[in-house]
Design a protein around this motif. Structure first.
Motif, PDB file in Angstrom:
ATOM      1  N   GLU A 197       1.220 -12.717 -11.448  1.00 37.46           N
ATOM      2  CA  GLU A 197       0.542 -12.967 -10.174  1.00 37.46           C
ATOM      3  C   GLU A 197       0.124 -11.624  -9.605  1.00 37.46           C
ATOM      4  OE1 GLU A 197       2.186 -15.897  -7.101  1.00 37.46           O
ATOM      5  OE2 GLU A 197       2.601 -13.974  -6.119  1.00 37.46           O
ATOM      6  N   THR A 198      -1.017 -11.619  -8.913  1.00 33.53           N
ATOM      7  CA  THR A 198      -1.435 -10.411  -8.193  1.00 33.53           C
ATOM      8  C   THR A 198      -1.460 -10.743  -6.706  1.00 33.53           C
ATOM      9  OG1 THR A 198      -2.752  -9.698 -10.052  1.00 33.53           O
ATOM     10  CG2 THR A 198      -3.218  -8.654  -7.942  1.00 33.53           C
ATOM     11  N   ARG A 199      -0.884  -9.866  -5.931  1.00 38.47           N
ATOM     12  CA  ARG A 199      -0.751 -10.114  -4.494  1.00 38.47           C
ATOM     13  C   ARG A 199      -1.379  -8.980  -3.701  1.00 38.47           C
ATOM     14  NH1 ARG A 199       5.187  -9.775  -2.382  1.00 38.47           N
ATOM     15  NH2 ARG A 199       4.788  -7.593  -2.859  1.00 38.47           N
ATOM     16  N   ILE A 200      -2.023  -9.332  -2.606  1.00 39.90           N
ATOM     17  CA  ILE A 200      -2.505  -8.298  -1.687  1.00 39.90           C
ATOM     18  C   ILE A 200      -1.818  -8.480  -0.334  1.00 39.90           C
ATOM     19  CG2 ILE A 200      -4.546  -9.646  -0.970  1.00 39.90           C
ATOM     20  CD1 ILE A 200      -5.939  -6.800  -0.776  1.00 39.90           C
ATOM     21  N   ARG A 201      -1.425  -7.373   0.264  1.00 42.87           N
ATOM     22  CA  ARG A 201      -0.828  -7.421   1.603  1.00 42.87           C
ATOM     23  C   ARG A 201      -1.425  -6.309   2.459  1.00 42.87           C
ATOM     24  NH1 ARG A 201       5.642  -8.272   0.791  1.00 42.87           N
ATOM     25  NH2 ARG A 201       5.503  -6.240  -0.221  1.00 42.87           N
ATOM     26  N   VAL A 202      -1.634  -6.632   3.729  1.00 44.17           N
ATOM     27  CA  VAL A 202      -2.107  -5.642   4.704  1.00 44.17           C
ATOM     28  C   VAL A 202      -1.111  -5.668   5.849  1.00 44.17           C
ATOM     29  CG1 VAL A 202      -3.990  -4.943   6.227  1.00 44.17           C
ATOM     30  CG2 VAL A 202      -4.496  -6.114   4.069  1.00 44.17           C
ATOM     31  N   GLN A 203      -0.692  -4.514   6.295  1.00 44.70           N
ATOM     32  CA  GLN A 203       0.353  -4.480   7.321  1.00 44.70           C
ATOM     33  C   GLN A 203       0.068  -3.404   8.357  1.00 44.70           C
ATOM     34  OE1 GLN A 203       4.510  -5.276   6.304  1.00 44.70           O
ATOM     35  NE2 GLN A 203       4.904  -3.160   6.853  1.00 44.70           N
ATOM     36  N   TYR A 204       0.250  -3.775   9.617  1.00 43.80           N
ATOM     37  CA  TYR A 204       0.156  -2.811  10.712  1.00 43.80           C
ATOM     38  C   TYR A 204       1.510  -2.764  11.409  1.00 43.80           C
ATOM     39  CZ  TYR A 204      -1.198  -0.616  15.097  1.00 43.80           C
ATOM     40  OH  TYR A 204      -1.267   0.225  16.178  1.00 43.80           O
ATOM     41  N   ASP A 205       2.021  -1.561  11.574  1.00 46.00           N
ATOM     42  CA  ASP A 205       3.354  -1.380  12.149  1.00 46.00           C
ATOM     43  C   ASP A 205       3.249  -0.387  13.303  1.00 46.00           C
ATOM     44  OD1 ASP A 205       6.455  -1.744  10.762  1.00 46.00           O
ATOM     45  OD2 ASP A 205       6.195  -0.364  12.420  1.00 46.00           O
ATOM     46  N   VAL A 206       3.739  -0.805  14.473  1.00 46.38           N
ATOM     47  CA  VAL A 206       3.625   0.080  15.637  1.00 46.38           C
ATOM     48  C   VAL A 206       4.930   0.055  16.433  1.00 46.38           C
ATOM     49  CG1 VAL A 206       2.539  -1.716  17.062  1.00 46.38           C
ATOM     50  CG2 VAL A 206       2.177   0.692  17.625  1.00 46.38           C
TER      51      VAL A 206
ATOM     52  N   LEU B 240      -1.110   1.846   9.201  1.00 50.15           N
ATOM     53  CA  LEU B 240      -1.719   0.707   8.526  1.00 50.15           C
ATOM     54  C   LEU B 240      -1.515   0.888   7.032  1.00 50.15           C
ATOM     55  CD1 LEU B 240      -3.620  -1.808   9.057  1.00 50.15           C
ATOM     56  CD2 LEU B 240      -5.501  -0.262   8.506  1.00 50.15           C
ATOM     57  N   THR B 241      -1.067  -0.175   6.353  1.00 50.82           N
ATOM     58  CA  THR B 241      -0.827  -0.096   4.917  1.00 50.82           C
ATOM     59  C   THR B 241      -1.563  -1.216   4.209  1.00 50.82           C
ATOM     60  OG1 THR B 241       1.382   0.769   5.377  1.00 50.82           O
ATOM     61  CG2 THR B 241       0.987  -0.045   3.150  1.00 50.82           C
ATOM     62  N   VAL B 242      -2.228  -0.868   3.105  1.00 51.46           N
ATOM     63  CA  VAL B 242      -2.840  -1.874   2.235  1.00 51.46           C
ATOM     64  C   VAL B 242      -2.164  -1.725   0.882  1.00 51.46           C
ATOM     65  CG1 VAL B 242      -4.964  -2.663   1.152  1.00 51.46           C
ATOM     66  CG2 VAL B 242      -5.017  -1.732   3.462  1.00 51.46           C
ATOM     67  N   GLU B 243      -1.744  -2.852   0.302  1.00 48.96           N
ATOM     68  CA  GLU B 243      -0.939  -2.787  -0.916  1.00 48.96           C
ATOM     69  C   GLU B 243      -1.379  -3.847  -1.903  1.00 48.96           C
ATOM     70  OE1 GLU B 243       3.795  -2.980  -1.014  1.00 48.96           O
ATOM     71  OE2 GLU B 243       2.796  -4.920  -1.232  1.00 48.96           O
ATOM     72  N   LEU B 244      -1.452  -3.472  -3.154  1.00 49.13           N
ATOM     73  CA  LEU B 244      -1.788  -4.402  -4.235  1.00 49.13           C
ATOM     74  C   LEU B 244      -0.620  -4.400  -5.200  1.00 49.13           C
ATOM     75  CD1 LEU B 244      -4.530  -5.923  -4.644  1.00 49.13           C
ATOM     76  CD2 LEU B 244      -4.959  -4.288  -6.479  1.00 49.13           C
ATOM     77  N   THR B 245      -0.114  -5.612  -5.541  1.00 51.83           N
ATOM     78  CA  THR B 245       1.063  -5.693  -6.402  1.00 51.83           C
ATOM     79  C   THR B 245       0.811  -6.651  -7.559  1.00 51.83           C
ATOM     80  OG1 THR B 245       2.418  -5.425  -4.418  1.00 51.83           O
ATOM     81  CG2 THR B 245       3.566  -6.086  -6.420  1.00 51.83           C
TER      82      THR B 245
END
Lengths: 378, 378, 378
Positions: free
Chosen positions: B367-376, B348-353
């Motif tokens: 711009e500020t972006r948030i992304r949450v990612q689950y990889d399996v 699981l990754t949480v990222e702020l850009t």
């Protein structure tokens, strides 16, 4: 690369109703691999008529592969971390892809894309229907597949206190969407009361000849704001008269009341629908309605000479595209015979359907259709 | 038919990091079967901004399947005759298909379609990135997937004399191309010096907590004449201002210098790029530049209370679409937290850009972006 | 759900010429899983020329994945209930999907979509051709894949009384069609006389170095009414001069006479075609003709120094798009060398082809093409 996290796990292999299964000896990894082919002959047309024009089309005789599915499921790392995806090979569409965390019976978590559990008819696999395909009203009322998250579970108390629930947040943009049209989402909920203490399986017919009756009463509701007024395997689409929707143009509220019952080879199901489409720019609301009743029976339970694996089933459905115009209605009446060579996994269906459309400004029109379908999973 | 060349070979089955593995007892045939699902939530947008217009788009909240991959690899007839193909189910794209003849460490041969080994960032699988996805500069500088032939190997001398090399001839028309635009091809080379005596694996982070340091310094260069000025999973495409290229219109020369380092849970990577686009009809050349630095650390190595499987990582990237205009630049600064349930295979990754764009003729925008990612993978 | 019809069956696994095979211990379920990759280099063009314009195209050098196939077959429930589907990954096309009921040698039943057994050349898999690909005349005369039903079998009497037959009803709308243009269908029949008492296998070359000769003489005929005048992997299409067909516009009648022979490494095949296209609205009929001869030999049978696995083969083909214009003809002459690392499953082919086109109103034109192809199954 990655040799370091390679742990060799000796596996076992079986064939089940989910296809060939490969499992590691520690039970942590399971892979299920299955295919399904559905062949269909239809005359004069396969699709349900949608408008009056569909009755005057040039008639054709049609034989086609209707569905060719590759299904891959199982679990990984832990028995409760499940995955599933299903690909439609004939259309090259990814249908289902989902991760399910199913650790407890009463609280499960699912994310990805799948058929929303809004209606029994749509949620039942196309390979386990009682008729050749879903009813006339499915096109207008189904949510089909959506992407998002859901919580669901079974709350089993003593006796009649047996409930299923589903609560979901979805993007409401339909199958295969890679973006949302705006920041408004789809919200969905369903409660199902299994008032005889156990669930009616999500499949057509009572193939098990249940010795104890099973019954359910469900209510489901949904709200969504999007350019779309209907959904199908192609994703978001438009009902007649709502073409060319803009982002956020339509707010669609729907609910339905559903029953299901199985006992000694007899099966029953019904849905009663209401749908309210608000055209946000003009603030005009249209109310749509529809319902179906469906029943089937393994007549061998009554008549010795009747073949054991032969079920007869029938359905009546009515769709009203605008409840304010009482003359506008579409009716379907269908009879089907299912011969279950090996349950739903290998079966032949013959179906006869009568359509009658009425319209305020047009004369009545009708059509009789025959369809033959063979469905096999392996 | 073909019964005569059927030799029955008893097989064994395992699950490894490459998925379920089936191997014949003589070791001559191996089949690896794996899937990977990547789910992503992003707000306000998922894609990196490309132009200033992208900052003023209607904001959406997005949940989607970002990648759904089917990976089939193994070897056939001999352990050194390897095959691999990867299919993107969500887009119905065949990504990789390649045959590898890997008999000697120092001389291998590969043909088909794959991600050219031009940059570390692009070559690392999307499932083994350190951030949610690749940096801002990847779009302009990657060669992505190409079709052709390559020679490659590892020359391991004593101590620091450890080199990897790649030399390739490619059609230079991108993924999925079925023809070349003219008879001019793409030529590519890369040399990588593993100056501490061993390679840094092609994956994000130092998940193994390497007890001995690993480091590499690489230089890569490429030349191509085609209608295209950039490449992506969609194949050949155009950078802004180079739209509608004709066969042979652009000669693109590129090079990059790359570093990578892993030690005790700390990881570092950087790339420094130059790209020269010659518009052949007008003979005008534009110079493009960009770079990124990226570092990650398993803080548990320093702080006992920090969770063992949690990595923090950060990246800074700058892209300059025309080096002759010093004001035109695009900057990205990102911080990410990775929780590795089971390494890169389940995370699981949480990222702020933070994006900042500057332009000679326009005011600055950000711009500020948030992304949450689950990889399996399974 | 569905746990009740889950019967666990312990399985075995092998690798054969059909790929990895998984079978339950009772033999009722078999799954075969195989892939095939075909890589091709061609210069100046890959496709056979169709019109004179194709000779003046800008010349290119081409390297591409030509075919990437996933093949899944086996049987389910009973050994005689067989299934097969084949997916082209590079184009995302479902090619074959079919159910075969093969209980008796003399009477079998197949439905779904497959390559109609009209011509030997087309019916042989693209992975088991003797040249790099099919001849110049294939484009005009093949029925390619169709959907429908067929009866077929082998009637083996004493000695020379050995016949194969095929009788089919098909929709005649080509691969991937989901509807028929009208209620008129395609009817197809073929009789094959194996006059030396056994069949010539449907594959290029005599790789087995048959010690007893095998020979066949076949005649096949078909009639179809549709918008189409030719068929390919893309489905129904149009020959030059027949573009934009309407439903039921063309009635196409075809027949062909075919020979095949194998003995001690020598192989021979030929087809002689006639095709009559009736434009129904105008009642104008055009007659088309064509033929090919093809032979191959493992010269090691004669010459000791010749490599054992190297076959040389040659083909001459002529196509006449309108038999009433004697000057209009297209000729192909080709020579190929096949090196069979592991039979057709792993082979390299080098082919040189000379095309000569003549036309009443245009000057003659010609082209020489070289192609190199590597084909591997696993």
């Amino acid at each position: 690369q990655n040799q370091r996290d390679t742990v060799m796990r000796q596996s076992s292999i079986h064939h089940t109703s989910k296809g060939f299964e490969f499992m590691t000896s520690d039970g942590d990894f399971l892979l299920q691999f299955a295919g399904r082919l559905q062949f269909r002959f239809a005359s004069p047309d396969d699709q349900n008529p949608v408008t009056f024009d569909d009755f005057t089309d040039q008639n054709t005789r049609l034989f086609k592969i209707n569905r060719a599915r590759l299904k891959i499921g199982g679990h990984a790392y832990k028995p409760w971390l499940k995955y599933y995806f299903e690909y439609e090979l004939a259309q090259s569409n990814l249908l289902d892809f989902r991760i399910m965390i199913e650790k407890w019976r009463w609280l499960n978590f699912k994310f990805g894309q799948w058929k929303v559990e809004f209606t029994r008819e749509r949620f039942i696999s196309s390979g386990e229907q009682q008729m050749v395909d879903r009813s006339l009203i499915n096109r207008a009322f189904t949510l089909d597949r959506q992407q998002g998250l859901t919580l669901y579970g079974n709350l089993a108390g003593e006796g009649i206190a047996n409930f299923n629930y589903w609560v979901a947040i979805l993007t409401g943009s339909g199958r295969g969407a890679t973006s949302n049209d705006d920041s408004k989402l789809m919200y969905f909920g369903r409660v199902q009361w299994n008032f005889l203490g156990r669930e009616v399986p999500f499949e057509g017919g009572d193939l098990e000849l249940s010795q104890r009756p099973a019954a359910s009463l469900a209510i489901a509701a949904v709200t969504n704001t999007s350019p779309y007024t209907r959904f199908s395997q192609s994703g978001g689409g438009s009902l007649e008269g709502y073409e060319g929707g803009l982002p956020g143009q339509y707010t669609v509220n729907q609910f339905q009341i559903e029953t299901a019952f199985n006992f000694k080879g007899f099966s029953w199901a019904s849905e009663f629908h209401r749908k309210y489409i608000v055209n946000n720019p003009t603030n005009v609301t249209t109310d749509l309605g529809g319902y179906y009743f469906q029943a089937g029976y393994f007549m061998h339970e009554l008549l010795d000479f009747w073949p054991e694996k032969l079920e007869v089933a029938s359905r009546y459905a009515q769709y009203r595209p605008d409840l304010s115009i009482i003359e506008n209605q579409q009716n379907e009446f269908a009879v089907a015979f299912n011969y279950f060579f090996v349950g739903h996994k290998n079966k032949l269906t013959v179906e006869l359907t009568r359509f009658e459309f009425r319209d305020k400004s047009l004369t009545q029109d009708d059509e009789t259709r025959i369809r033959v379908q063979y469905d096999v999973s392996f």
